[in-house]
Scaffold this motif. Structure first.
Motif, PDB file in Angstrom:
ATOM      1  N   ALA A 129       0.789  -6.926  -8.226  1.00 45.55           N
ATOM      2  CA  ALA A 129       2.101  -6.452  -8.680  1.00 45.55           C
ATOM      3  C   ALA A 129       2.801  -5.664  -7.580  1.00 45.55           C
ATOM      4  CB  ALA A 129       1.940  -5.595  -9.928  1.00 45.55           C
ATOM      5  N   GLN A 130       2.054  -4.850  -6.851  1.00 43.83           N
ATOM      6  CA  GLN A 130       2.651  -4.084  -5.753  1.00 43.83           C
ATOM      7  C   GLN A 130       3.052  -5.002  -4.596  1.00 43.83           C
ATOM      8  OE1 GLN A 130      -0.703  -1.521  -5.556  1.00 43.83           O
ATOM      9  NE2 GLN A 130       0.217   0.066  -6.841  1.00 43.83           N
ATOM     10  N   LEU A 131       2.273  -6.042  -4.348  1.00 51.51           N
ATOM     11  CA  LEU A 131       2.667  -7.029  -3.340  1.00 51.51           C
ATOM     12  C   LEU A 131       3.981  -7.697  -3.731  1.00 51.51           C
ATOM     13  CD1 LEU A 131      -0.735  -8.774  -2.517  1.00 51.51           C
ATOM     14  CD2 LEU A 131       0.561  -7.265  -1.019  1.00 51.51           C
ATOM     15  N   HIS A 132       4.132  -8.000  -5.010  1.00 53.44           N
ATOM     16  CA  HIS A 132       5.367  -8.629  -5.472  1.00 53.44           C
ATOM     17  C   HIS A 132       6.549  -7.683  -5.315  1.00 53.44           C
ATOM     18  CE1 HIS A 132       8.106 -11.135  -7.699  1.00 53.44           C
ATOM     19  NE2 HIS A 132       8.276 -10.200  -8.618  1.00 53.44           N
ATOM     20  N   THR A 145       0.832  -1.206   0.000  1.00 62.27           N
ATOM     21  CA  THR A 145       0.000   0.000   0.000  1.00 62.27           C
ATOM     22  C   THR A 145       0.869   1.259   0.000  1.00 62.27           C
ATOM     23  OG1 THR A 145      -0.221   0.212   2.427  1.00 62.27           O
ATOM     24  CG2 THR A 145      -1.778  -1.236   1.288  1.00 62.27           C
ATOM     25  N   VAL A 146       2.027   1.194   0.645  1.00 58.07           N
ATOM     26  CA  VAL A 146       2.952   2.326   0.644  1.00 58.07           C
ATOM     27  C   VAL A 146       3.467   2.574  -0.776  1.00 58.07           C
ATOM     28  CG1 VAL A 146       5.230   3.090   1.445  1.00 58.07           C
ATOM     29  CG2 VAL A 146       3.597   2.094   3.064  1.00 58.07           C
ATOM     30  N   GLU A 149       3.366   5.844  -5.864  1.00 61.94           N
ATOM     31  CA  GLU A 149       3.041   5.965  -7.281  1.00 61.94           C
ATOM     32  C   GLU A 149       2.086   7.137  -7.508  1.00 61.94           C
ATOM     33  OE1 GLU A 149       1.554   2.257  -8.741  1.00 61.94           O
ATOM     34  OE2 GLU A 149       3.309   1.126  -8.062  1.00 61.94           O
ATOM     35  N   LEU A 150       1.120   7.315  -6.604  1.00 60.84           N
ATOM     36  CA  LEU A 150       0.183   8.426  -6.720  1.00 60.84           C
ATOM     37  C   LEU A 150       0.876   9.758  -6.447  1.00 60.84           C
ATOM     38  CD1 LEU A 150      -2.854   6.807  -4.863  1.00 60.84           C
ATOM     39  CD2 LEU A 150      -2.618   7.161  -7.328  1.00 60.84           C
ATOM     40  N   ILE A 151       1.781   9.778  -5.471  1.00 58.47           N
ATOM     41  CA  ILE A 151       2.521  11.004  -5.172  1.00 58.47           C
ATOM     42  C   ILE A 151       3.309  11.458  -6.395  1.00 58.47           C
ATOM     43  CG2 ILE A 151       4.444  11.947  -3.823  1.00 58.47           C
ATOM     44  CD1 ILE A 151       3.457  10.115  -1.504  1.00 58.47           C
TER      45      ILE A 151
END
Length: 331
Positions: free
Chosen positions: A268-271, A102-103, A108-110
């Motif tokens: 993908a972010q978990l990976h 989640t971080v 990515e949004l920042i």
């Protein structure tokens, strides 16, 4: 599916303490389990708790979670919600895949809204998710300030060099220092105060990241449009809404700010999170202050549910991970 290790999250604490309306009877969404009987043999997996099909269907929130030795797969928790991970000797560290994922999503949004770095970043809240944000911002080369209400937690952070930011500040007592990005990781009851402090600290046009949900009551004292907290609902499970995923809001003092946030993470972010954890398991593992079996964890978890942050011996409770004996039961 049998569970190996499950981390206690700040939202678990809020649900267990009755501060949220979630209905799950069993908490837990940060975990590592073993799926049995799959083609090719058993698989170790991490969990993606938010359902992309329905963002209000959340493991450990709207249906029963992971704090149990065996978890059934089914319509609410399909195989598609599981990310295979490779075994790691410090298996408890892998429970950080979901929060770190989640971080990564937040950053990515920042990067979509903030200027090119290096940036001045303020992180409000020194819980595990806040400290993971600190670590990520440092790794990206930014100057970081951590704002936290509890001096005991600030002292603990200051003694852990792999987590310590450039500046440590007490909430309400920070040195006036403008920031480009403010990441809000405080519990819901503290959001109104944190939003006000962060809005004052941000430069005009700066980015505020809502890690914690911001309801209208908490938003109203700071923003002319009290519905800005809904921005989180437009970025779900790794996606970024190009139109509604960020909003420009004007504070009641006339300062324009960019707000963003999200719900969930992606496989993908978990990976990517798993790969980062493997690069520095000791550094990230410093967050885990209590790794205990189910019986021994009861007292520590009850302390956190009761609003306490220390054990009888004075040790700081930062991240609790419950280890389950591997039962081998199929699910």
């Amino acid at each position: 599916m049998s569970m190996l290790a499950v981390g206690l999250c700040g939202t678990d604490v809020q649900i267990g303490a009755g501060h949220r309306g979630d209905v799950a009877a069993v908490l837990g969404h940060e975990g590592i389990g073993i799926v049995h009987g799959t083609p090719g043999g058993d698989r170790m997996v991490a969990f993606n708790p938010v359902d992309l099909r329905d963002q209000d269907s959340i493991l450990g929130h709207s249906f029963d979670g992971l704090f149990r030795s065996w978890v059934p797969l089914g319509p609410e928790l399909p195989l598609s919600a599981l990310q295979e991970v490779e075994p790691l000797e410090q298996v408890a560290v892998l429970t950080l895949c979901e929060p770190l994922g989640t971080v990564l999503y937040s950053w990515e949004l920042i990067e979509r809204s903030a200027p090119a770095g290096p940036l001045s970043v303020g992180v409000w809240g020194a819980g595990p998710i806040g400290l993971l944000h600190v670590r990520r911002a440092i790794d990206l080369g930014h100057e970081v300030e951590l704002v936290e209400a509890r001096p005991e937690r600030l002292a603990w952070v200051g003694n852990h060099s792999r987590l310590a930011p450039t500046h440590l500040s007490g909430a309400g007592h920070r040195t006036p220092r403008p920031v480009d990005v403010a990441v809000l990781c405080v519990p819901r009851p503290a959001m109104a105060s944190a939003v006000r402090q962060a809005a004052d600290a941000l430069r005009p046009g700066g980015t505020m990241v809502l890690v914690t949900a911001l309801d209208q009551a908490a938003a109203a004292p700071t923003f002319a449009d009290a519905t800005v907290g809904r921005v989180r609902r437009h970025n779900v499970c790794g996606k970024a809404d190009p139109e509604l995923g960020t909003v420009t809001a004007v504070t009641t003092k006339g300062k324009p700010l960019v707000l963003t946030g999200h719900r969930g993470t992606s496989l993908a972010q978990l990976h990517r999170a798993e790969l980062l954890l493997r690069e520095d398991p000791r550094g990230y593992g410093a967050l885990i202050t209590h790794e205990l079996g189910p019986g021994d964890a009861v007292d520590v978890i009850n302390r956190r549910l009761g609003g306490q942050f220390q054990t009888d011996d004075g040790s700081e409770i930062v991240k609790v991970v419950v280890r389950f004996p591997h039962s081998g039961r199929h699910g």
